[in-house]
Scaffold this motif. Structure first.
Motif, PDB file in Angstrom:
ATOM      1  N   ILE A 111       7.078  -4.356  -7.103  1.00 20.63           N
ATOM      2  CA  ILE A 111       6.272  -3.894  -5.974  1.00 20.63           C
ATOM      3  C   ILE A 111       6.191  -2.372  -6.017  1.00 20.63           C
ATOM      4  O   ILE A 111       7.017  -1.712  -6.655  1.00 20.63           O
ATOM      5  N   ILE A 112       5.196  -1.838  -5.336  1.00 20.15           N
ATOM      6  CA  ILE A 112       5.030  -0.391  -5.205  1.00 20.15           C
ATOM      7  C   ILE A 112       5.013  -0.049  -3.723  1.00 20.15           C
ATOM      8  O   ILE A 112       4.268  -0.659  -2.948  1.00 20.15           O
ATOM      9  N   LEU A 113       5.849   0.901  -3.339  1.00 22.17           N
ATOM     10  CA  LEU A 113       5.845   1.427  -1.972  1.00 22.17           C
ATOM     11  C   LEU A 113       5.389   2.875  -2.053  1.00 22.17           C
ATOM     12  O   LEU A 113       6.126   3.752  -2.495  1.00 22.17           O
ATOM     13  N   GLU A 114       4.157   3.124  -1.636  1.00 19.65           N
ATOM     14  CA  GLU A 114       3.531   4.444  -1.796  1.00 19.65           C
ATOM     15  C   GLU A 114       2.416   4.574  -0.766  1.00 19.65           C
ATOM     16  O   GLU A 114       1.567   3.694  -0.654  1.00 19.65           O
ATOM     17  N   ASP A 115       2.426   5.669   0.012  1.00 23.09           N
ATOM     18  CA  ASP A 115       1.427   5.800   1.074  1.00 23.09           C
ATOM     19  C   ASP A 115       0.140   6.481   0.624  1.00 23.09           C
ATOM     20  O   ASP A 115      -0.794   6.613   1.416  1.00 23.09           O
ATOM     21  N   GLU A 116       0.061   6.898  -0.631  1.00 23.90           N
ATOM     22  CA  GLU A 116      -1.194   7.420  -1.178  1.00 23.90           C
ATOM     23  C   GLU A 116      -1.792   6.355  -2.084  1.00 23.90           C
ATOM     24  O   GLU A 116      -1.250   6.059  -3.154  1.00 23.90           O
ATOM     25  N   HIS A 117      -2.912   5.789  -1.668  1.00 26.94           N
ATOM     26  CA  HIS A 117      -3.500   4.682  -2.426  1.00 26.94           C
ATOM     27  C   HIS A 117      -3.837   5.085  -3.855  1.00 26.94           C
ATOM     28  O   HIS A 117      -3.610   4.314  -4.797  1.00 26.94           O
ATOM     29  N   LEU A 118      -4.384   6.285  -4.043  1.00 29.78           N
ATOM     30  CA  LEU A 118      -4.754   6.719  -5.391  1.00 29.78           C
ATOM     31  C   LEU A 118      -3.530   6.817  -6.295  1.00 29.78           C
ATOM     32  O   LEU A 118      -3.576   6.444  -7.469  1.00 29.78           O
ATOM     33  N   THR A 119      -2.430   7.320  -5.739  1.00 34.07           N
ATOM     34  CA  THR A 119      -1.199   7.428  -6.519  1.00 34.07           C
ATOM     35  C   THR A 119      -0.674   6.047  -6.882  1.00 34.07           C
ATOM     36  O   THR A 119      -0.244   5.808  -8.017  1.00 34.07           O
ATOM     37  N   LEU A 150       2.368  -7.209 -10.628  1.00 39.99           N
ATOM     38  CA  LEU A 150       2.446  -6.496  -9.352  1.00 39.99           C
ATOM     39  C   LEU A 150       2.323  -7.500  -8.212  1.00 39.99           C
ATOM     40  O   LEU A 150       1.303  -8.166  -8.062  1.00 39.99           O
ATOM     41  N   LEU A 151       3.369  -7.590  -7.396  1.00 39.34           N
ATOM     42  CA  LEU A 151       3.375  -8.535  -6.280  1.00 39.34           C
ATOM     43  C   LEU A 151       2.723  -7.958  -5.031  1.00 39.34           C
ATOM     44  O   LEU A 151       2.065  -8.677  -4.277  1.00 39.34           O
ATOM     45  N   ALA A 152       2.946  -6.670  -4.794  1.00 40.42           N
ATOM     46  CA  ALA A 152       2.408  -6.072  -3.572  1.00 40.42           C
ATOM     47  C   ALA A 152       2.379  -4.557  -3.694  1.00 40.42           C
ATOM     48  O   ALA A 152       3.245  -3.961  -4.331  1.00 40.42           O
ATOM     49  N   GLU A 153       1.365  -3.968  -3.072  1.00 43.31           N
ATOM     50  CA  GLU A 153       1.283  -2.516  -2.924  1.00 43.31           C
ATOM     51  C   GLU A 153       1.422  -2.226  -1.431  1.00 43.31           C
ATOM     52  O   GLU A 153       0.561  -2.602  -0.641  1.00 43.31           O
ATOM     53  N   LEU A 154       2.512  -1.586  -1.045  1.00 42.22           N
ATOM     54  CA  LEU A 154       2.841  -1.361   0.361  1.00 42.22           C
ATOM     55  C   LEU A 154       2.784   0.130   0.663  1.00 42.22           C
ATOM     56  O   LEU A 154       3.105   0.953  -0.194  1.00 42.22           O
ATOM     57  N   ASP A 155       2.398   0.477   1.899  1.00 45.31           N
ATOM     58  CA  ASP A 155       2.157   1.892   2.184  1.00 45.31           C
ATOM     59  C   ASP A 155       3.016   2.475   3.299  1.00 45.31           C
ATOM     60  O   ASP A 155       2.775   3.602   3.740  1.00 45.31           O
ATOM     61  N   SER A 156       4.022   1.728   3.768  1.00 46.99           N
ATOM     62  CA  SER A 156       4.847   2.250   4.856  1.00 46.99           C
ATOM     63  C   SER A 156       6.192   1.539   4.889  1.00 46.99           C
ATOM     64  O   SER A 156       6.362   0.471   4.282  1.00 46.99           O
ATOM     65  N   VAL A 157       7.134   2.133   5.604  1.00 46.73           N
ATOM     66  CA  VAL A 157       8.443   1.506   5.785  1.00 46.73           C
ATOM     67  C   VAL A 157       8.285   0.156   6.473  1.00 46.73           C
ATOM     68  O   VAL A 157       8.850  -0.853   6.046  1.00 46.73           O
ATOM     69  N   SER A 158       7.505   0.133   7.544  1.00 46.68           N
ATOM     70  CA  SER A 158       7.346  -1.104   8.313  1.00 46.68           C
ATOM     71  C   SER A 158       6.696  -2.206   7.481  1.00 46.68           C
ATOM     72  O   SER A 158       7.102  -3.372   7.551  1.00 46.68           O
ATOM     73  N   ALA A 159       5.706  -1.840   6.670  1.00 44.33           N
ATOM     74  CA  ALA A 159       5.045  -2.841   5.823  1.00 44.33           C
ATOM     75  C   ALA A 159       6.007  -3.386   4.776  1.00 44.33           C
ATOM     76  O   ALA A 159       6.006  -4.589   4.479  1.00 44.33           O
ATOM     77  N   ALA A 160       6.846  -2.507   4.218  1.00 43.77           N
ATOM     78  CA  ALA A 160       7.809  -2.938   3.204  1.00 43.77           C
ATOM     79  C   ALA A 160       8.851  -3.878   3.803  1.00 43.77           C
ATOM     80  O   ALA A 160       9.191  -4.911   3.212  1.00 43.77           O
ATOM     81  N   ALA A 193       4.490   7.982   5.396  1.00 49.18           N
ATOM     82  CA  ALA A 193       3.866   8.434   6.641  1.00 49.18           C
ATOM     83  C   ALA A 193       4.703   8.079   7.865  1.00 49.18           C
ATOM     84  O   ALA A 193       4.744   8.830   8.841  1.00 49.18           O
ATOM     85  N   ASP A 194       5.397   6.928   7.822  1.00 51.51           N
ATOM     86  CA  ASP A 194       6.159   6.498   9.003  1.00 51.51           C
ATOM     87  C   ASP A 194       7.664   6.641   8.830  1.00 51.51           C
ATOM     88  O   ASP A 194       8.438   6.066   9.590  1.00 51.51           O
ATOM     89  N   GLY A 195       8.092   7.401   7.830  1.00 43.73           N
ATOM     90  CA  GLY A 195       9.526   7.609   7.665  1.00 43.73           C
ATOM     91  C   GLY A 195       9.914   7.811   6.215  1.00 43.73           C
ATOM     92  O   GLY A 195       9.105   8.211   5.378  1.00 43.73           O
ATOM     93  N   ILE A 196      11.161   7.512   5.915  1.00 44.32           N
ATOM     94  CA  ILE A 196      11.732   7.674   4.584  1.00 44.32           C
ATOM     95  C   ILE A 196      12.022   6.294   4.015  1.00 44.32           C
ATOM     96  O   ILE A 196      12.525   5.415   4.721  1.00 44.32           O
ATOM     97  N   SER A 197      11.724   6.093   2.740  1.00 48.76           N
ATOM     98  CA  SER A 197      11.855   4.753   2.162  1.00 48.76           C
ATOM     99  C   SER A 197      13.281   4.219   2.226  1.00 48.76           C
ATOM    100  O   SER A 197      13.498   3.008   2.203  1.00 48.76           O
TER     101      SER A 197
END
Length: 251
Positions: free
Chosen positions: A4-12, A29-39, A59-63
């Motif tokens: 999985i990828i945890l990254e809040d910049e979609h392009l990155t 790739l199982l999932a592309e997640l963009d926030s702590v809450s989503a992860a 954006a919503d905190g630290i991983s």
């Protein structure tokens, strides 16, 4: 290998996924997640991956907050612009890291390292606490990643004269007077960029102190700001922001 990828910049995240596919076509790739809450939500509802790529500052905190809410039983590669002290902490605990912007060779080395590890080291709560303390001080974005046709370009914040919103899109305008679209609202940018360097003068514009060349009194108790680059419309400091703007200039 599932990841999985945890990254809040979609392009990155998109670029990282393409690089992984090139290095290891068999990885899924199982999932592309963009926030702590989503992860946290995804990890509680799905079988865990075998490896993960975690951006640290989201954006919503630290991983690392994910580790406090979910039991993580898989290794992680962190993407970061961390200082040397924190990087040493990663090394000591057998946690790998990639400095942004991520290079293909560095990514391949990190993947190979995890493939060699028969029993990846657990991420201890002590390490999480130590690094979280280091992240307690504000950390502001140093660069942005943008698409130019089929190419990816990095833009340092030092070279950004202004951010402006137009037709429901947001753009960076650089020192050479070029515009680049980014996937941020001005509201998100205000929390992501250094407030000593940038100021939101009105609903549609954030400017850099570095590029201000002149300020004049404008109608209705407002101010007009001139930058060292040309702009299609005059940059006006709205009346309700004038006092804060003057204070910002003194910082």
């Amino acid at each position: 290998m599932r990841y999985i990828i945890l990254e809040d910049e979609h392009l990155t995240a998109e670029r990282l996924a393409k690089m992984v596919k090139t290095a290891r076509p068999e990885y899924k790739l199982l999932a592309e997640l963009d926030s702590v809450s989503a992860a946290v939500k995804w990890l509680k509802q799905n079988p865990h991956p075998q490896i993960a790529f975690f951006d640290i500052q989201l954006a919503d905190g630290i991983s690392f907050e994910v580790f406090e809410q979910v039991k993580i039983d898989f290794p992680a590669i962190f993407t970061t612009a961390f200082n040397e002290y924190a990087i040493k902490a990663f090394k000591v605990n057998s946690i790998d890291y990639l400095l942004k912007p991520i290079g293909e060779a560095d990514l391949l080395l990190a993947i190979e390292k995890f493939e060699r590890m028969q029993q990846p080291a657990a991420i201890s709560s002590e390490l999480i606490s130590a690094i979280t303390r280091q992240l307690s001080e504000p950390r502001y974005r140093k660069r942005f990643i943008v698409w130019v046709g089929e190419h990816i370009k990095t833009i340092d914040t030092d070279g950004i004269a202004m951010f402006h919103a137009m037709n429901k899109s947001t753009f960076i305008r650089t020192a050479d007077n070029r515009d680049y679209g980014i996937e941020f609202t001005l509201e998100l940018l205000e929390n992501d960029i250094d407030p000593l360097m940038f100021f939101r003068v009105n609903r549609s514009t954030i400017i850099s102190k570095k590029f201000i060349t002149d300020i004049v009194v404008y109608s209705s108790s407002r101010l007009k700001v001139m930058l060292s680059i040309p702009t299609e419309e005059p940059i006006i400091v709205s009346r309700e922001r004038v006092a804060d703007f003057k204070q910002w200039l003194e910082l």
